[in-house]
Design a protein around this motif. Structure first.
Motif, PDB file in Angstrom:
ATOM      1  N   MET A   1       0.847  -1.195   0.000  1.00 51.42           N
ATOM      2  CA  MET A   1       0.000   0.000   0.000  1.00 51.42           C
ATOM      3  C   MET A   1       0.889   1.253   0.000  1.00 51.42           C
ATOM      4  O   MET A   1       1.862   1.309   0.744  1.00 51.42           O
ATOM      5  CB  MET A   1      -0.914  -0.033   1.222  1.00 51.42           C
ATOM      6  CG  MET A   1      -1.829   1.162   1.303  1.00 51.42           C
ATOM      7  SD  MET A   1      -2.740   1.198   2.844  1.00 51.42           S
ATOM      8  CE  MET A   1      -3.921  -0.084   2.553  1.00 51.42           C
ATOM      9  N   ALA A   2       0.539   2.248  -0.843  1.00 52.40           N
ATOM     10  CA  ALA A   2       1.404   3.428  -0.970  1.00 52.40           C
ATOM     11  C   ALA A   2       1.129   4.437   0.133  1.00 52.40           C
ATOM     12  O   ALA A   2       0.569   5.500  -0.082  1.00 52.40           O
ATOM     13  CB  ALA A   2       1.205   4.064  -2.337  1.00 52.40           C
ATOM     14  N   GLN A  59      -4.075   9.535  -1.015  1.00 59.40           N
ATOM     15  CA  GLN A  59      -3.344   8.298  -0.760  1.00 59.40           C
ATOM     16  C   GLN A  59      -4.251   7.303  -0.054  1.00 59.40           C
ATOM     17  O   GLN A  59      -5.104   7.713   0.697  1.00 59.40           O
ATOM     18  CB  GLN A  59      -2.135   8.583   0.141  1.00 59.40           C
ATOM     19  CG  GLN A  59      -1.046   9.350  -0.585  1.00 59.40           C
ATOM     20  CD  GLN A  59       0.263   9.298   0.183  1.00 59.40           C
ATOM     21  OE1 GLN A  59       0.853   8.241   0.326  1.00 59.40           O
ATOM     22  NE2 GLN A  59       0.695  10.433   0.675  1.00 59.40           N
ATOM     23  N   PRO A  60      -4.079   6.009  -0.186  1.00 53.82           N
ATOM     24  CA  PRO A  60      -3.059   5.354  -0.987  1.00 53.82           C
ATOM     25  C   PRO A  60      -3.286   5.576  -2.476  1.00 53.82           C
ATOM     26  O   PRO A  60      -4.410   5.427  -2.952  1.00 53.82           O
ATOM     27  CB  PRO A  60      -3.180   3.882  -0.618  1.00 53.82           C
ATOM     28  CG  PRO A  60      -4.560   3.739  -0.087  1.00 53.82           C
ATOM     29  CD  PRO A  60      -4.944   5.050   0.497  1.00 53.82           C
ATOM     30  N   GLU A  62      -2.723   4.650  -6.220  1.00 51.03           N
ATOM     31  CA  GLU A  62      -2.343   3.543  -7.082  1.00 51.03           C
ATOM     32  C   GLU A  62      -3.022   3.697  -8.431  1.00 51.03           C
ATOM     33  O   GLU A  62      -4.207   4.005  -8.509  1.00 51.03           O
ATOM     34  CB  GLU A  62      -2.791   2.205  -6.463  1.00 51.03           C
ATOM     35  CG  GLU A  62      -2.084   1.896  -5.170  1.00 51.03           C
ATOM     36  CD  GLU A  62      -2.783   0.808  -4.374  1.00 51.03           C
ATOM     37  OE1 GLU A  62      -2.520   0.733  -3.165  1.00 51.03           O
ATOM     38  OE2 GLU A  62      -3.599   0.065  -4.955  1.00 51.03           O
ATOM     39  N   GLU A  65      -0.731  -0.991 -11.718  1.00 45.21           N
ATOM     40  CA  GLU A  65       0.346  -1.604 -10.917  1.00 45.21           C
ATOM     41  C   GLU A  65       1.218  -0.557 -10.232  1.00 45.21           C
ATOM     42  O   GLU A  65       2.077  -0.892  -9.431  1.00 45.21           O
ATOM     43  CB  GLU A  65       1.259  -2.419 -11.834  1.00 45.21           C
ATOM     44  CG  GLU A  65       0.648  -3.706 -12.320  1.00 45.21           C
ATOM     45  CD  GLU A  65       1.612  -4.473 -13.217  1.00 45.21           C
ATOM     46  OE1 GLU A  65       2.499  -3.844 -13.821  1.00 45.21           O
ATOM     47  OE2 GLU A  65       1.452  -5.692 -13.310  1.00 45.21           O
ATOM     48  N   VAL A  66       1.038   0.723 -10.583  1.00 34.35           N
ATOM     49  CA  VAL A  66       1.960   1.753 -10.093  1.00 34.35           C
ATOM     50  C   VAL A  66       1.473   2.340  -8.764  1.00 34.35           C
ATOM     51  O   VAL A  66       0.339   2.792  -8.650  1.00 34.35           O
ATOM     52  CB  VAL A  66       2.122   2.883 -11.133  1.00 34.35           C
ATOM     53  CG1 VAL A  66       3.091   3.945 -10.618  1.00 34.35           C
ATOM     54  CG2 VAL A  66       2.606   2.319 -12.452  1.00 34.35           C
ATOM     55  N   ASN A  67       2.361   2.312  -7.780  1.00 34.54           N
ATOM     56  CA  ASN A  67       2.092   2.912  -6.467  1.00 34.54           C
ATOM     57  C   ASN A  67       2.948   4.161  -6.323  1.00 34.54           C
ATOM     58  O   ASN A  67       4.136   4.132  -6.678  1.00 34.54           O
ATOM     59  CB  ASN A  67       2.511   1.962  -5.351  1.00 34.54           C
ATOM     60  CG  ASN A  67       1.679   0.714  -5.343  1.00 34.54           C
ATOM     61  OD1 ASN A  67       0.609   0.692  -4.763  1.00 34.54           O
ATOM     62  ND2 ASN A  67       2.155  -0.325  -6.012  1.00 34.54           N
ATOM     63  N   LYS A  88       8.124   5.932  -6.074  1.00 36.01           N
ATOM     64  CA  LYS A  88       7.133   5.320  -6.973  1.00 36.01           C
ATOM     65  C   LYS A  88       7.627   3.914  -7.308  1.00 36.01           C
ATOM     66  O   LYS A  88       8.832   3.717  -7.474  1.00 36.01           O
ATOM     67  CB  LYS A  88       7.092   6.194  -8.228  1.00 36.01           C
ATOM     68  CG  LYS A  88       6.138   5.797  -9.280  1.00 36.01           C
ATOM     69  CD  LYS A  88       5.894   6.979 -10.195  1.00 36.01           C
ATOM     70  CE  LYS A  88       6.819   6.965 -11.398  1.00 36.01           C
ATOM     71  NZ  LYS A  88       6.529   8.046 -12.356  1.00 36.01           N
ATOM     72  N   SER A  90       6.413  -0.202  -9.136  1.00 41.57           N
ATOM     73  CA  SER A  90       5.410  -1.038  -9.794  1.00 41.57           C
ATOM     74  C   SER A  90       5.319  -2.368  -9.076  1.00 41.57           C
ATOM     75  O   SER A  90       6.346  -2.992  -8.806  1.00 41.57           O
ATOM     76  CB  SER A  90       5.804  -1.297 -11.248  1.00 41.57           C
ATOM     77  OG  SER A  90       5.791  -0.090 -11.943  1.00 41.57           O
ATOM     78  N   ALA A  91       4.091  -2.755  -8.766  1.00 33.96           N
ATOM     79  CA  ALA A  91       3.891  -4.020  -8.054  1.00 33.96           C
ATOM     80  C   ALA A  91       3.867  -5.156  -9.067  1.00 33.96           C
ATOM     81  O   ALA A  91       2.823  -5.715  -9.379  1.00 33.96           O
ATOM     82  CB  ALA A  91       2.592  -3.962  -7.259  1.00 33.96           C
ATOM     83  N   HIS A 128       9.431  -2.416   0.817  1.00 31.55           N
ATOM     84  CA  HIS A 128       8.728  -2.853  -0.395  1.00 31.55           C
ATOM     85  C   HIS A 128       9.521  -3.850  -1.220  1.00 31.55           C
ATOM     86  O   HIS A 128       9.090  -4.232  -2.313  1.00 31.55           O
ATOM     87  CB  HIS A 128       8.326  -1.627  -1.229  1.00 31.55           C
ATOM     88  CG  HIS A 128       7.368  -0.742  -0.498  1.00 31.55           C
ATOM     89  ND1 HIS A 128       6.086  -1.141  -0.196  1.00 31.55           N
ATOM     90  CD2 HIS A 128       7.525   0.483   0.057  1.00 31.55           C
ATOM     91  CE1 HIS A 128       5.488  -0.183   0.493  1.00 31.55           C
ATOM     92  NE2 HIS A 128       6.334   0.808   0.659  1.00 31.55           N
TER      93      HIS A 128
END
Ligand SMILES: CC(C)(COP(=O)(O)OP(=O)(O)OC[C@H]1O[C@@H](n2cnc3c(N)ncnc32)[C@H](O)[C@@H]1OP(=O)(O)O)[C@@H](O)C(=O)NCCC(=O)NCCS
Length: 191
Positions: A1-2, A59-60, A62, A65-67, A88, A90-91, A128
């Motif tokens: 979670m960002a 926030q969060p 997203e 895929e980008v946080n 930043k 990518s998950a 992360h």
């Protein structure tokens, strides 16, 4: 979670999520010519800064895929907001991240960007589990490149006139650090 799970403290700074009360301090950074010199943006009005602050507050944050983790940088001794940074990533299986940010010119040249970047690398690599973290700068932005090199990022590429920014062709430098390099660096700091 960002999202920062809690404020993080360095020697001189607190890194925390943004707050609606940060609008004036953030405006005092982004209304300036010198701050925008090597950014994609032009000096911004209070209303324009309010828009970007509202985005940070959602926030969060997203997109697919980008946080994006937006980080307010505050001086510990005065509680004054002096910077706007981000991490930043990518998950996905590539585990790639990117860092960047701006500080108020009143505090430039005191090592505070490096102090912030060092903490963001810890968030990216330790929390992360990223494999590589990069940064992109206008090639003329010596202070930014130097601050990134001080925390271990190495120049990987110098792209020649790859962007047309504010009426001129500009060069971009890409710097990066991989997890193994960060681990070695951390081990030597702890020794
Ligand atoms: C980029 C930025 C955050 C760096 O902040 P800072 O407080 O100057 O960073 P630090 O003090 O941690 O490190 C800067 C380093 O660059 C050096 N430096 C600064 N200006 C320099 C110049 N014109 N030529 C050579 N070195 C320079 C400083 O001496 C310092 O190195 P040192 O500690 O070895 O002496 C700040 O300049 C900024 O906010 N700029 C406007 C927004 C921006 O361009 N953001 C970056 C987008 S990629």
């Amino acid at each position: 979670m960002a999202q920062l799970s809690a404020p993080r403290h360095t020697l001189r700074l607190t890194l925390r999520p943004f707050d609606i009360d940060d609008l004036d301090a953030l405006t005092s950074i982004y209304e300036r010519d010198d701050v925008n010199r090597y950014l994609y943006t032009k000096p911004r009005t209070r209303d324009e800064v309010r828009e970007s602050l509202q985005r940070k507050l959602s926030q969060p944050f997203e997109i697919g895929e980008v946080n994006i983790l937006f980080v307010a940088v505050v001086l510990r001794d005065t509680n004054q907001l002096i910077g706007d940074f981000m991490l930043k990533w990518s998950a996905n299986e590539h585990q790639q991240g990117e860092i960047g940010g701006s500080l108020h010119p009143d505090v430039h040249g005191r090592g505070l960007a490096a102090e912030t970047y060092r903490e963001l690398l810890d968030v990216g690599f330790a929390d992360h589990r990223l494999h590589r973290i990069c940064a992109r700068c206008d090639a003329r932005n010596t202070a930014s490149i130097r601050a990134l090199e001080k925390v271990g990022l190495q120049r990987e590429a110098h792209l020649v006139e790859n962007e047309f920014v504010k009426g001129e062709w500009t060069d971009e430098v890409i710097l990066a650090i991989r997890r193994a390099q960060w681990e070695t660096q951390r081990a030597s700091l702890e020794r």
